[in-house]
Design a protein around this motif. Structure first.
Motif, short mmCIF file in Angstrom:
data_model
loop_
_atom_site.label_atom_id
_atom_site.label_comp_id
_atom_site.label_asym_id
_atom_site.label_seq_id
_atom_site.Cartn_x
_atom_site.Cartn_y
_atom_site.Cartn_z
N ARG A 148 -7.80 -36.03 -62.60
CA ARG A 148 -8.00 -37.30 -61.91
C ARG A 148 -8.76 -37.09 -60.60
NH1 ARG A 148 -2.94 -40.94 -62.13
NH2 ARG A 148 -3.71 -40.86 -64.28
N GLY A 149 -9.81 -37.87 -60.42
CA GLY A 149 -10.58 -37.81 -59.18
C GLY A 149 -11.53 -36.64 -59.08
N ALA A 150 -11.84 -35.97 -60.20
CA ALA A 150 -12.71 -34.79 -60.16
C ALA A 150 -14.17 -35.18 -60.37
CB ALA A 150 -12.28 -33.79 -61.22
N PHE A 151 -15.05 -34.31 -59.90
CA PHE A 151 -16.48 -34.42 -60.18
C PHE A 151 -16.79 -33.37 -61.23
CE2 PHE A 151 -20.53 -36.00 -58.12
CZ PHE A 151 -21.36 -35.59 -59.13
N PHE A 152 -17.04 -33.83 -62.47
CA PHE A 152 -17.20 -32.95 -63.62
C PHE A 152 -18.62 -33.10 -64.14
CE2 PHE A 152 -16.92 -31.81 -68.12
CZ PHE A 152 -16.06 -30.73 -68.12
N SER A 153 -19.35 -32.00 -64.20
CA SER A 153 -20.73 -32.04 -64.70
C SER A 153 -20.85 -31.33 -66.03
CB SER A 153 -21.69 -31.38 -63.70
OG SER A 153 -21.83 -32.16 -62.54
N ILE A 154 -21.69 -31.88 -66.89
CA ILE A 154 -22.04 -31.25 -68.16
C ILE A 154 -23.49 -30.83 -68.05
CG2 ILE A 154 -22.18 -31.53 -70.66
CD1 ILE A 154 -20.05 -33.73 -70.39
N LEU A 155 -23.71 -29.53 -68.07
CA LEU A 155 -25.01 -28.94 -67.78
C LEU A 155 -25.54 -28.22 -69.01
CD1 LEU A 155 -27.19 -27.88 -65.71
CD2 LEU A 155 -25.61 -26.00 -65.24
N GLY A 156 -26.80 -28.45 -69.32
CA GLY A 156 -27.37 -27.74 -70.46
C GLY A 156 -28.83 -28.10 -70.64
N PRO A 157 -29.53 -27.34 -71.48
CA PRO A 157 -30.95 -27.61 -71.72
C PRO A 157 -31.14 -28.86 -72.57
CG PRO A 157 -30.18 -25.88 -73.18
CD PRO A 157 -29.04 -26.18 -72.25
N SER A 158 -32.36 -29.34 -72.63
CA SER A 158 -32.67 -30.49 -73.48
C SER A 158 -32.29 -30.19 -74.92
CB SER A 158 -34.16 -30.83 -73.39
OG SER A 158 -34.52 -31.19 -72.08
N ILE A 164 -24.17 -35.89 -66.17
CA ILE A 164 -24.99 -35.17 -67.14
C ILE A 164 -26.27 -34.72 -66.47
CG2 ILE A 164 -26.30 -35.38 -69.28
CD1 ILE A 164 -23.33 -35.40 -69.72
N THR A 165 -26.63 -33.45 -66.63
CA THR A 165 -27.85 -32.96 -66.01
C THR A 165 -28.34 -31.70 -66.71
OG1 THR A 165 -28.88 -32.26 -63.92
CG2 THR A 165 -26.60 -31.59 -64.29
N HIS A 166 -29.64 -31.44 -66.59
CA HIS A 166 -30.20 -30.14 -67.00
C HIS A 166 -30.54 -29.32 -65.77
CE1 HIS A 166 -33.80 -32.61 -66.27
NE2 HIS A 166 -34.36 -31.48 -65.89
N ASP A 167 -30.29 -29.89 -64.58
CA ASP A 167 -30.63 -29.25 -63.31
C ASP A 167 -29.40 -28.52 -62.77
OD1 ASP A 167 -31.01 -28.75 -60.51
OD2 ASP A 167 -32.63 -30.21 -60.48
N GLN A 168 -29.44 -27.20 -62.80
CA GLN A 168 -28.26 -26.43 -62.39
C GLN A 168 -27.92 -26.63 -60.93
OE1 GLN A 168 -29.03 -22.11 -61.66
NE2 GLN A 168 -30.73 -22.47 -63.05
N SER A 169 -28.92 -26.85 -60.08
CA SER A 169 -28.66 -27.05 -58.66
C SER A 169 -27.80 -28.29 -58.44
CB SER A 169 -29.97 -27.18 -57.88
OG SER A 169 -29.72 -27.46 -56.52
N GLU A 170 -28.11 -29.38 -59.17
CA GLU A 170 -27.31 -30.60 -59.05
C GLU A 170 -25.86 -30.31 -59.44
OE1 GLU A 170 -29.01 -33.72 -61.35
OE2 GLU A 170 -30.94 -33.66 -60.32
N ALA A 171 -25.67 -29.63 -60.56
CA ALA A 171 -24.32 -29.35 -61.04
C ALA A 171 -23.56 -28.45 -60.08
CB ALA A 171 -24.38 -28.73 -62.43
N LEU A 172 -24.20 -27.40 -59.59
CA LEU A 172 -23.50 -26.43 -58.74
C LEU A 172 -23.14 -27.03 -57.39
CD1 LEU A 172 -25.53 -23.16 -59.45
CD2 LEU A 172 -23.39 -23.90 -60.50
N VAL A 173 -24.03 -27.84 -56.82
CA VAL A 173 -23.80 -28.38 -55.48
C VAL A 173 -22.71 -29.44 -55.49
CG1 VAL A 173 -24.84 -29.80 -53.66
CG2 VAL A 173 -26.09 -27.85 -54.59
#
Length: 385
Positions: free
Chosen positions: A42-52, A204-213
């Motif tokens: 609950r209340g987490a920022f969860f990213s799904i990162l991967g190539p196209s 959802i992103t393919h940009d690792q910088s967005e996910a990591l930050v």
């Protein structure tokens, strides 16, 4: 493995805003999402990162209700939402191109969802003003959408969703259309908004910088499955697979064969006879093909051979300097023809790093990782990039 079960730190069901169990989606014989299981605290920022093409957008569309899974279950706050239409799910979605109504004012865009939810009109003004304050756009209610900057439009799109107080906010690469500087600013702004509203974000992103930050937890997706779920630090420093090691951050890579293993130190020999030491916590038999990953920032560069003992030390030739301020790098070539990238310190003397000069690069065994090479990729050439 026949299935995956990655779970965040929240183990109790009542602490989870979203949980998916063995979720699958096929298009003909192609498995876009293949038995994916995970839960989000609950209340987490969860990213799904991967190539196209890895399946992340298909997964998000199933969470939103735009596509039905072939199998598996989706629970939001402990209740299954399978076969529940999008407008009946306690989720909202920010699209890559925002989908704002250009003929409506900022307030009109935000009020649209309130009307659809049947919230009395007398409550709209207070709700709109409150959410505009939180996204740092006070007094912008009467402005037209075409009067806003790209970053302001992003915040309006988020405000339109968050004013409805969804259990989960889904974001489909919302920064993809922004220029680099604005994208960097919006990464920080999105993280601030997520904390301000204390809403669970699935990004959802393919940009690792967005996910990591921005993220508390990141799932790295590949070919319809999650390779690893962990904190940004875990993914960067403790990748579980070769795919994660190569996808997260920049790495130099060597392909070779295990010569011997002593404890967690691997001695390997590349196909050109270069002997290197690497680290591995898993046993690897002699002769096994492996890939070694070496981060540019762990490699030390010196004009003369280091006096202090280093596990790995190569004499190389400078190819070029890649100047990028604090993130500047040096590309060098080994005697065997492999190209390595080395991070340069801010104190580097760029005038001394002219192309063609012979220098040394060195690093310790415990600063790199190695993984077995899958059978179908054993024929990869020895390349460091």
């Amino acid at each position: 493995m026949s299935e995956q079960a990655f779970v965040s730190d929240a183990s109790a069901e009542e602490q989870e805003d979203l949980a998916c169990s063995l979720l699958s989606k096929h298009f003909g014989d192609f498995a876009a999402v293949d038995k994916v299981s995970f839960s989000i605290a609950r209340g987490a920022f969860f990213s799904i990162l991967g190539p196209s093409g890895c399946g992340k957008t298909t997964l998000l569309r199933m969470l939103a209700g735009f596509q039905e899974p072939d199998s598996g279950d989706i629970l939001i706050k402990g209740r299954s939402v399978l076969h529940t239409p999008p407008n009946k799910r306690p989720v909202n979605m920010v699209f890559q191109h925002l989908a704002l109504f250009p003929t409506m004012s900022v307030a009109g865009n935000i009020a649209y969802g309130l009307k659809r939810k049947g919230i009395p009109k007398r409550e709209h003004e207070a709700l709109i003003n409150d959410v505009l304050d939180k996204v740092q756009l006070p007094g912008y209610g009467n402005k037209r959408i075409d009067q806003l900057s790209g970053g302001q439009k992003q915040r309006v799109a988020i405000a339109r969703c968050l004013v409805l107080k969804p259990a989960v906010l889904l974001l489909d690469e919302p920064l993809g259309a922004l220029d680099l500087k604005l994208r960097e600013q919006m990464k920080i702004e999105l993280k601030r908004l997520q904390q301000e509203f204390n809403t669970t974000f699935v990004y959802i992103t393919h940009d690792q910088s967005e996910a990591l930050v921005m993220s508390d937890q990141v799932a790295v997706m590949n070919k319809g499955r999650f390779e690893q779920v962990g904190t940004p630090q875990e993914l960067y420093y403790q990748p579980a697979t070769a795919f994660v090691a190569g996808f997260i951050g920049d790495s130099n890579q060597y392909v070779g064969q295990v010569q011997e293993q002593s404890g967690e130190t691997i001695t390997l020999v590349t196909e050109h006879g270069v002997r290197l030491l690497s680290h591995s916590s898993q046993p690897m038999p002699a002769g096994a093909p492996i890939t070694v990953f070496i981060r540019p920032e762990v490699m030390q560069i010196s004009m003369v051979k280091p006096e202090t003992e280093q596990d790995n030390c190569l004499q190389v030739t400078i190819l070029r300097t890649l100047f990028d301020g604090a993130r500047s790098q040096l590309q060098v070539e080994t005697a065997e023809g492999a190209v390595l990238t080395v991070a340069l310190p801010q104190t580097a003397d760029f005038h001394a790093l002219e192309p063609g000069r012979s220098v040394y690069v060195s690093w310790q065994a415990n600063q790199c990782l190695c993984f077995p090479v899958p059978a179908e990729t054993e024929a990869q050439p020895e390349v460091a990039q």
